[in-house]
Design an enzyme around this catalytic site. Structure first.
Site, PDB file in Angstrom:
ATOM      1  N   ARG A   9      57.470  47.175  52.686  1.00 20.79           N
ATOM      2  CA  ARG A   9      58.336  48.264  52.238  1.00 20.79           C
ATOM      3  C   ARG A   9      57.458  49.274  51.509  1.00 20.79           C
ATOM      4  O   ARG A   9      56.397  48.930  51.004  1.00 20.79           O
ATOM      5  CB  ARG A   9      59.438  47.740  51.309  1.00 20.79           C
ATOM      6  N   ARG A  55      60.922  55.542  44.358  1.00 24.30           N
ATOM      7  CA  ARG A  55      61.861  55.595  43.231  1.00 24.30           C
ATOM      8  C   ARG A  55      62.573  56.937  43.235  1.00 24.30           C
ATOM      9  O   ARG A  55      61.924  57.971  43.334  1.00 24.30           O
ATOM     10  CB  ARG A  55      61.106  55.461  41.918  1.00 24.30           C
ATOM     11  N   ARG A  64      38.577  41.241  53.241  1.00 22.56           N
ATOM     12  CA  ARG A  64      38.170  42.636  53.227  1.00 22.56           C
ATOM     13  C   ARG A  64      37.409  42.782  51.910  1.00 22.56           C
ATOM     14  O   ARG A  64      37.816  42.200  50.892  1.00 22.56           O
ATOM     15  CB  ARG A  64      39.438  43.502  53.260  1.00 22.56           C
ATOM     16  N   ARG A 106      39.460  55.016  45.956  1.00 22.28           N
ATOM     17  CA  ARG A 106      39.944  55.250  44.594  1.00 22.28           C
ATOM     18  C   ARG A 106      38.778  55.687  43.718  1.00 22.28           C
ATOM     19  O   ARG A 106      37.632  55.309  43.955  1.00 22.28           O
ATOM     20  CB  ARG A 106      40.528  53.974  43.982  1.00 22.28           C
ATOM     21  N   GLU A 145      35.327  53.684  44.473  1.00 24.18           N
ATOM     22  CA  GLU A 145      35.595  52.424  45.182  1.00 24.18           C
ATOM     23  C   GLU A 145      35.630  52.693  46.689  1.00 24.18           C
ATOM     24  O   GLU A 145      36.411  53.509  47.159  1.00 24.18           O
ATOM     25  CB  GLU A 145      36.950  51.873  44.707  1.00 24.18           C
ATOM     26  N   TYR A 174      46.109  36.508  47.385  1.00 27.20           N
ATOM     27  CA  TYR A 174      45.958  37.509  46.343  1.00 27.20           C
ATOM     28  C   TYR A 174      46.801  37.101  45.148  1.00 27.20           C
ATOM     29  O   TYR A 174      47.990  36.828  45.270  1.00 27.20           O
ATOM     30  CB  TYR A 174      46.379  38.910  46.827  1.00 27.20           C
ATOM     31  N   ASP A 225      47.591  38.239  41.005  1.00 28.16           N
ATOM     32  CA  ASP A 225      47.341  39.070  39.834  1.00 28.16           C
ATOM     33  C   ASP A 225      46.895  38.160  38.697  1.00 28.16           C
ATOM     34  O   ASP A 225      47.079  36.940  38.754  1.00 28.16           O
ATOM     35  CB  ASP A 225      48.618  39.825  39.444  1.00 28.16           C
TER      36      ASP A 225
HETATM   37  P1  FAD Z   1      37.628  35.117  40.168  1.00 25.53           P
HETATM   38  O1  FAD Z   1      37.851  36.086  39.072  1.00 25.53           O
HETATM   39  O2  FAD Z   1      37.114  35.646  41.450  1.00 25.53           O
HETATM   40  O3  FAD Z   1      36.648  33.982  39.639  1.00 25.53           O
HETATM   41  C1  FAD Z   1      36.036  33.042  40.500  1.00 25.53           C
HETATM   42  C2  FAD Z   1      34.648  32.749  39.953  1.00 25.53           C
HETATM   43  O4  FAD Z   1      34.095  31.649  40.673  1.00 25.53           O
HETATM   44  C3  FAD Z   1      33.680  33.912  40.113  1.00 25.53           C
HETATM   45  O5  FAD Z   1      33.124  34.253  38.849  1.00 25.53           O
HETATM   46  C4  FAD Z   1      32.614  33.374  41.054  1.00 25.53           C
HETATM   47  O6  FAD Z   1      31.300  33.861  40.748  1.00 25.53           O
HETATM   48  C5  FAD Z   1      32.697  31.875  40.803  1.00 25.53           C
HETATM   49  N1  FAD Z   1      32.205  31.080  41.931  1.00 25.53           N
HETATM   50  C6  FAD Z   1      32.590  31.150  43.223  1.00 25.53           C
HETATM   51  N2  FAD Z   1      31.889  30.252  43.968  1.00 25.53           N
HETATM   52  C7  FAD Z   1      31.048  29.602  43.130  1.00 25.53           C
HETATM   53  C8  FAD Z   1      30.055  28.586  43.291  1.00 25.53           C
HETATM   54  N3  FAD Z   1      29.794  28.059  44.504  1.00 25.53           N
HETATM   55  N4  FAD Z   1      29.391  28.150  42.206  1.00 25.53           N
HETATM   56  C9  FAD Z   1      29.620  28.688  40.993  1.00 25.53           C
HETATM   57  N5  FAD Z   1      30.538  29.679  40.764  1.00 25.53           N
HETATM   58  C10 FAD Z   1      31.239  30.116  41.822  1.00 25.53           C
HETATM   59  N6  FAD Z   1      45.101  41.650  38.730  1.00 25.53           N
HETATM   60  C11 FAD Z   1      45.976  42.190  37.842  1.00 25.53           C
HETATM   61  O7  FAD Z   1      46.749  41.451  37.211  1.00 25.53           O
HETATM   62  N7  FAD Z   1      46.012  43.537  37.604  1.00 25.53           N
HETATM   63  C12 FAD Z   1      45.185  44.406  38.241  1.00 25.53           C
HETATM   64  O8  FAD Z   1      45.241  45.619  38.004  1.00 25.53           O
HETATM   65  C13 FAD Z   1      44.269  43.865  39.198  1.00 25.53           C
HETATM   66  N8  FAD Z   1      43.443  44.695  39.852  1.00 25.53           N
HETATM   67  C14 FAD Z   1      42.562  44.168  40.754  1.00 25.53           C
HETATM   68  C15 FAD Z   1      41.704  45.047  41.429  1.00 25.53           C
HETATM   69  C16 FAD Z   1      40.803  44.558  42.333  1.00 25.53           C
HETATM   70  C17 FAD Z   1      39.888  45.503  43.076  1.00 25.53           C
HETATM   71  C18 FAD Z   1      40.757  43.169  42.589  1.00 25.53           C
HETATM   72  C19 FAD Z   1      39.778  42.622  43.586  1.00 25.53           C
HETATM   73  C20 FAD Z   1      41.594  42.292  41.942  1.00 25.53           C
HETATM   74  C21 FAD Z   1      42.511  42.775  41.003  1.00 25.53           C
HETATM   75  N9  FAD Z   1      43.353  41.932  40.300  1.00 25.53           N
HETATM   76  C22 FAD Z   1      44.244  42.462  39.404  1.00 25.53           C
HETATM   77  C23 FAD Z   1      43.348  40.461  40.534  1.00 25.53           C
HETATM   78  C24 FAD Z   1      42.387  39.695  39.603  1.00 25.53           C
HETATM   79  O9  FAD Z   1      41.071  40.131  39.806  1.00 25.53           O
HETATM   80  C25 FAD Z   1      42.522  38.191  39.902  1.00 25.53           C
HETATM   81  O10 FAD Z   1      43.828  37.768  39.616  1.00 25.53           O
HETATM   82  C26 FAD Z   1      41.566  37.293  39.125  1.00 25.53           C
HETATM   83  O11 FAD Z   1      40.251  37.762  39.117  1.00 25.53           O
HETATM   84  C27 FAD Z   1      41.584  35.904  39.738  1.00 25.53           C
HETATM   85  O12 FAD Z   1      40.831  35.021  38.946  1.00 25.53           O
HETATM   86  P2  FAD Z   1      40.154  33.752  39.616  1.00 25.53           P
HETATM   87  O13 FAD Z   1      39.649  32.913  38.497  1.00 25.53           O
HETATM   88  O14 FAD Z   1      41.078  33.128  40.588  1.00 25.53           O
HETATM   89  O15 FAD Z   1      38.964  34.325  40.514  1.00 25.53           O
END
Ligand code: FAD
Length: 366
Positions: free
Chosen positions: A171, A175, A248, A279, A300, A348, A350
């Site tokens: 969608r 607003r 991606r 962006r 970006e 994905y 947040d």
């Molecule tokens: P990650 O933050 O990716 O952490 C995973 C970690 O594991 C990384 O540090 C990586 O180095 C480590 N790792 C991976 N493999 C290995 C290995 N083999 N050995 C050792 N370490 C390893 N969320 C929001 O709420 N608001 C926003 O505005 C928002 N904007 C975003 C914009 C972008 C461009 C992106 C990409 C994401 C956005 N997000 C946003 C989402 C947010 O980034 C994620 O929710 C969050 O980072 C997820 O945390 P995580 O711990 O799952 O993963």
């Protein structure tokens, strides 16, 4: 009984698990292959611009959950930043997400009633839209599609919306009020002092080893710990044995510019296909601190993902979903490993969702 946990990844999933398990009396070691903590939420202080650069893309904390808001406020105070994105298209700037002011800018309509009638007139009579383009034309009309969706999607997915399934868009939120707050959630803000200081506080008394890739010494790690929480890509854990999950990626070009206010807003989306970036962010607007004469700005760019590049957005196709299911089945063979976070669960998330998911998971591990 106290257990020894290895936590692979210092993003929000790993840091939340580490904090909660430590508080429950377990011992934790956090490792991360990067040179810093915080995963994709890492921010870097830029002295010349006196602000924190969102190193892997703009991150705005937002949630409707009082529980999560209270939890994150244990580790930071938040400013009152509200995300009000602008769109740049053919030398014009539009209010975004699409709201009554955007419709005024496009069509001159001034009231919700006028806007409703105007939108109804612009919808194209396409029965059973077969792709994203047809879906948009049938639901929001050509002007909105061409201004906000066509070029942006082409850049983001490297495929024309005619070749993309309608399901990607689901969608287009429109607003019929002048509300231009990007998020509908009750709580929103940017941590004062940046995101990295949240992780420093969460991991304060917990050993962290950076520059440490789990795969380089996986057998030792697996044998030394009672349980592993793995937040890296799920397919990497199984050595990509049934194939690579697709992503991606994005590329970030960080710049220091000699301007006290470069673009007048934190986030501007660039929706024309000829403009290569999607962006631009100006980080001082996130911090709401305009004292410096320089500014930190990020461009970006969407990027093709290949092994070695940052995994950003899971590609939501049937093939990837069935590959992910195969890997999920394989996790049953490794009962002393928990797969979590955006890479461990190939979805994905947040920030508030990833914290909530970690808090829920640790209940069964603690
Ligand atoms: P990650 O933050 O990716 O952490 C995973 C970690 O594991 C990384 O540090 C990586 O180095 C480590 N790792 C991976 N493999 C290995 C290995 N083999 N050995 C050792 N370490 C390893 N969320 C929001 O709420 N608001 C926003 O505005 C928002 N904007 C975003 C914009 C972008 C461009 C992106 C990409 C994401 C956005 N997000 C946003 C989402 C947010 O980034 C994620 O929710 C969050 O980072 C997820 O945390 P995580 O711990 O799952 O993963």
């Amino acid at each position: 009984m106290s257990k020894k946990f290895l936590i692979v990844g210092s993003g929000f999933y790993g840091a939340t698990c580490a904090r909660e398990l430590t508080d429950a009396g377990h011992s934790c070691l956090v490792i991360d292959k990067r040179t810093h903590i915080g995963g994709n939420c890492y921010t870097r202080y830029i002295e010349e611009a006196d602000c924190h650069e969102h190193h892997y893309g703009a991150h705005i904390f937002h949630t409707n959950s009082e529980k999560i808001w209270k939890y994150i406020n244990r580790f930071a105070s938040f400013n009152h930043y509200v995300n009000r994105v602008k769109v740049s298209h053919k030398d014009k700037i539009y209010s975004f997400p699409i709201n009554l002011f955007t419709l005024y800018q496009l069509f001159g309509v001034k009231t919700p009633e006028e806007a409703k009638a105007c939108l109804a007139e612009r919808k194209e009579p396409i029965e059973n839209p077969k792709n994203m383009e047809e879906w948009c034309l049938a639901n929001v009309g050509r002007e909105i599609y061409e201004t906000f969706i066509e070029g942006y999607s082409l850049k983001q997915w490297a495929r024309h919306p005619r070749e993309l399934p309608a399901s990607i868009i689901k969608r287009v939120p429109i607003r019929l009020t002048f509300d231009d707050n990007y998020f509908n959630d009750r709580y929103q803000g940017i941590p004062i002092g940046g995101y990295t200081s949240i992780f420093e506080k969460m991991l304060d008394d917990i050993p962290v080893e950076l520059n440490t890739d789990f795969h380089r010494d996986r057998e030792t790690f697996l044998s030394k710990f009672d349980h592993v929480i793995f937040t890296g890509p799920i397919d990497s854990f199984f050595d990509y044995s049934v194939g690579h999950l697709e992503y991606r990626s994005l590329r970030f070009d960080h710049q220091l510019v000699n301007s006290s206010d470069y673009q007048g807003n934190a986030v501007i989306n660039h929706t024309e296909s000829q403009v290569p970036y999607t962006r631009t962010y100006e980080h001082k607007h996130f911090d709401m601190n305009f004292s410096a004469t320089n500014s930190a700005v990020t461009y970006e760019y969407p990027d093709k993902w290949e092994p070695g590049k940052i995994e950003i957005y899971p590609v939501n196709t049937d093939e990837n979903q069935s590959l992910f299911e195969k890997y999920q089945n394989m996790t049953k063979e490794v009962s002393n490993v928990t797969f979590g976070g955006r890479l461990g669960q190939y979805r994905y998330y947040d920030m508030h969702q990833v914290i909530a998911s970690a808090l829920e998971k640790v209940k069964s591990l603690a």
